[in-house]
Design a protein around this motif. Structure first.
Motif, PDB file in Angstrom:
ATOM      1  N   ALA A 126      42.535  43.684  45.889  1.00  0.00           N
ATOM      2  CA  ALA A 126      42.825  42.853  44.701  1.00  0.00           C
ATOM      3  C   ALA A 126      41.653  41.956  44.409  1.00  0.00           C
ATOM      4  O   ALA A 126      41.442  41.902  43.213  1.00  0.00           O
ATOM      5  CB  ALA A 126      44.076  41.926  45.016  1.00  0.00           C
ATOM      6  N   ARG A 163      40.356  42.446  40.798  1.00  0.00           N
ATOM      7  CA  ARG A 163      40.867  41.447  39.998  1.00  0.00           C
ATOM      8  C   ARG A 163      40.906  39.910  40.591  1.00  0.00           C
ATOM      9  O   ARG A 163      41.900  39.323  40.937  1.00  0.00           O
ATOM     10  CB  ARG A 163      42.448  41.962  39.653  1.00  0.00           C
ATOM     11  CG  ARG A 163      42.320  43.128  38.700  1.00  0.00           C
ATOM     12  CD  ARG A 163      43.783  43.338  38.309  1.00  0.00           C
ATOM     13  NE  ARG A 163      43.835  42.588  37.167  1.00  0.00           N
ATOM     14  CZ  ARG A 163      44.924  42.957  36.314  1.00  0.00           C
ATOM     15  NH1 ARG A 163      45.711  43.867  36.685  1.00  0.00           N
ATOM     16  NH2 ARG A 163      45.134  42.181  35.200  1.00  0.00           N
ATOM     17  N   GLU A 174      40.193  36.800  39.685  1.00  0.00           N
ATOM     18  CA  GLU A 174      40.750  35.635  39.049  1.00  0.00           C
ATOM     19  C   GLU A 174      42.122  35.601  39.093  1.00  0.00           C
ATOM     20  O   GLU A 174      42.938  34.643  39.638  1.00  0.00           O
ATOM     21  CB  GLU A 174      40.201  35.370  37.612  1.00  0.00           C
ATOM     22  CG  GLU A 174      38.930  35.091  37.761  1.00  0.00           C
ATOM     23  CD  GLU A 174      37.970  36.435  37.548  1.00  0.00           C
ATOM     24  OE1 GLU A 174      38.601  37.580  37.423  1.00  0.00           O
ATOM     25  OE2 GLU A 174      36.577  36.308  37.635  1.00  0.00           O
ATOM     26  N   GLU A 175      42.771  36.792  38.705  1.00  0.00           N
ATOM     27  CA  GLU A 175      44.040  36.908  38.953  1.00  0.00           C
ATOM     28  C   GLU A 175      44.781  36.883  40.125  1.00  0.00           C
ATOM     29  O   GLU A 175      45.622  36.212  40.574  1.00  0.00           O
ATOM     30  CB  GLU A 175      44.736  38.543  38.306  1.00  0.00           C
ATOM     31  CG  GLU A 175      44.543  38.665  36.913  1.00  0.00           C
ATOM     32  CD  GLU A 175      42.949  39.160  36.469  1.00  0.00           C
ATOM     33  OE1 GLU A 175      42.114  39.068  37.409  1.00  0.00           O
ATOM     34  OE2 GLU A 175      42.792  39.733  35.377  1.00  0.00           O
ATOM     35  N   THR A 176      44.040  37.363  41.326  1.00  0.00           N
ATOM     36  CA  THR A 176      44.395  37.377  42.618  1.00  0.00           C
ATOM     37  C   THR A 176      44.556  35.634  43.135  1.00  0.00           C
ATOM     38  O   THR A 176      45.748  35.617  43.727  1.00  0.00           O
ATOM     39  CB  THR A 176      43.554  38.044  43.530  1.00  0.00           C
ATOM     40  OG1 THR A 176      43.729  39.356  43.132  1.00  0.00           O
ATOM     41  CG2 THR A 176      44.062  38.296  45.003  1.00  0.00           C
ATOM     42  N   GLU A 177      43.477  35.022  42.906  1.00  0.00           N
ATOM     43  CA  GLU A 177      43.393  33.781  43.086  1.00  0.00           C
ATOM     44  C   GLU A 177      44.546  32.868  42.496  1.00  0.00           C
ATOM     45  O   GLU A 177      45.287  32.100  42.923  1.00  0.00           O
ATOM     46  CB  GLU A 177      42.027  32.995  42.634  1.00  0.00           C
ATOM     47  CG  GLU A 177      40.836  33.544  43.598  1.00  0.00           C
ATOM     48  CD  GLU A 177      39.741  32.785  43.333  1.00  0.00           C
ATOM     49  OE1 GLU A 177      39.485  31.356  43.618  1.00  0.00           O
ATOM     50  OE2 GLU A 177      38.762  33.602  43.408  1.00  0.00           O
ATOM     51  N   ALA A 178      44.983  33.170  41.269  1.00  0.00           N
ATOM     52  CA  ALA A 178      45.879  32.524  40.405  1.00  0.00           C
ATOM     53  C   ALA A 178      47.268  32.785  41.067  1.00  0.00           C
ATOM     54  O   ALA A 178      48.125  31.854  41.353  1.00  0.00           O
ATOM     55  CB  ALA A 178      45.979  32.850  38.803  1.00  0.00           C
ATOM     56  N   PHE A 179      47.547  34.267  41.407  1.00  0.00           N
ATOM     57  CA  PHE A 179      48.911  34.800  42.017  1.00  0.00           C
ATOM     58  C   PHE A 179      49.083  33.803  43.608  1.00  0.00           C
ATOM     59  O   PHE A 179      49.930  33.179  43.596  1.00  0.00           O
ATOM     60  CB  PHE A 179      48.853  35.951  42.257  1.00  0.00           C
ATOM     61  CG  PHE A 179      49.949  36.315  43.252  1.00  0.00           C
ATOM     62  CD1 PHE A 179      51.152  36.570  42.457  1.00  0.00           C
ATOM     63  CD2 PHE A 179      49.900  36.883  44.435  1.00  0.00           C
ATOM     64  CE1 PHE A 179      52.390  37.028  43.225  1.00  0.00           C
ATOM     65  CE2 PHE A 179      50.903  37.111  45.116  1.00  0.00           C
ATOM     66  CZ  PHE A 179      52.116  37.376  44.541  1.00  0.00           C
ATOM     67  N   SER A 184      49.747  30.012  42.913  1.00  0.00           N
ATOM     68  CA  SER A 184      51.274  30.026  42.479  1.00  0.00           C
ATOM     69  C   SER A 184      52.233  30.248  43.645  1.00  0.00           C
ATOM     70  O   SER A 184      53.380  29.618  43.561  1.00  0.00           O
ATOM     71  CB  SER A 184      51.398  31.013  41.363  1.00  0.00           C
ATOM     72  OG  SER A 184      51.667  32.053  41.697  1.00  0.00           O
TER      73      SER A 184
END
Length: 97
Positions: free
Chosen positions: A33, A37, A39-44, A47
């Motif tokens: 991941a 992706r 940025e999306e992984t860090e954001a996930f 959260s």
């Protein structure tokens, strides 16, 4: 030295083995991941850290939040360890890619 394993200890060893397998599979997924992706992984993960912090402290509907079998102090320790672990995983994953 005995060639037998205590049945209770055998259960613990099997659980350790299962945990190691799950950790390696999760690690593979996280690194993949982060490569595809980031940025999306860090954001996930950010959260999820927030969700866990809330889940272990929320006393909705008179409950004790997640891990209701633990005391408040024990749940706080568990939440802190999970948060620390997720932060370390992200750092390690960044280093791996």
């Amino acid at each position: 030295m005995s060639d037998t394993i205590d049945p209770d200890k055998a259960v613990a060893i099997r659980l350790r083995a299962r945990l190691a397998v799950v950790e390696r599979a999760a690690w593979f997924g996280l690194v993949h991941a982060m490569r595809t992706r980031p940025e999306e992984t860090e954001a996930f993960l950010a959260s999820e850290r927030a969700r866990c912090a809330e889940g272990f402290t929320n006393k909705e509907a008179g409950g004790k939040g997640w891990a209701g079998d633990l005391t408040d102090v024990e749940r706080a320790m568990l939440a802190a360890e999970i948060d620390k672990g997720l932060a370390e995983l992200l750092s390690d994953a960044k280093d791996a890619v």
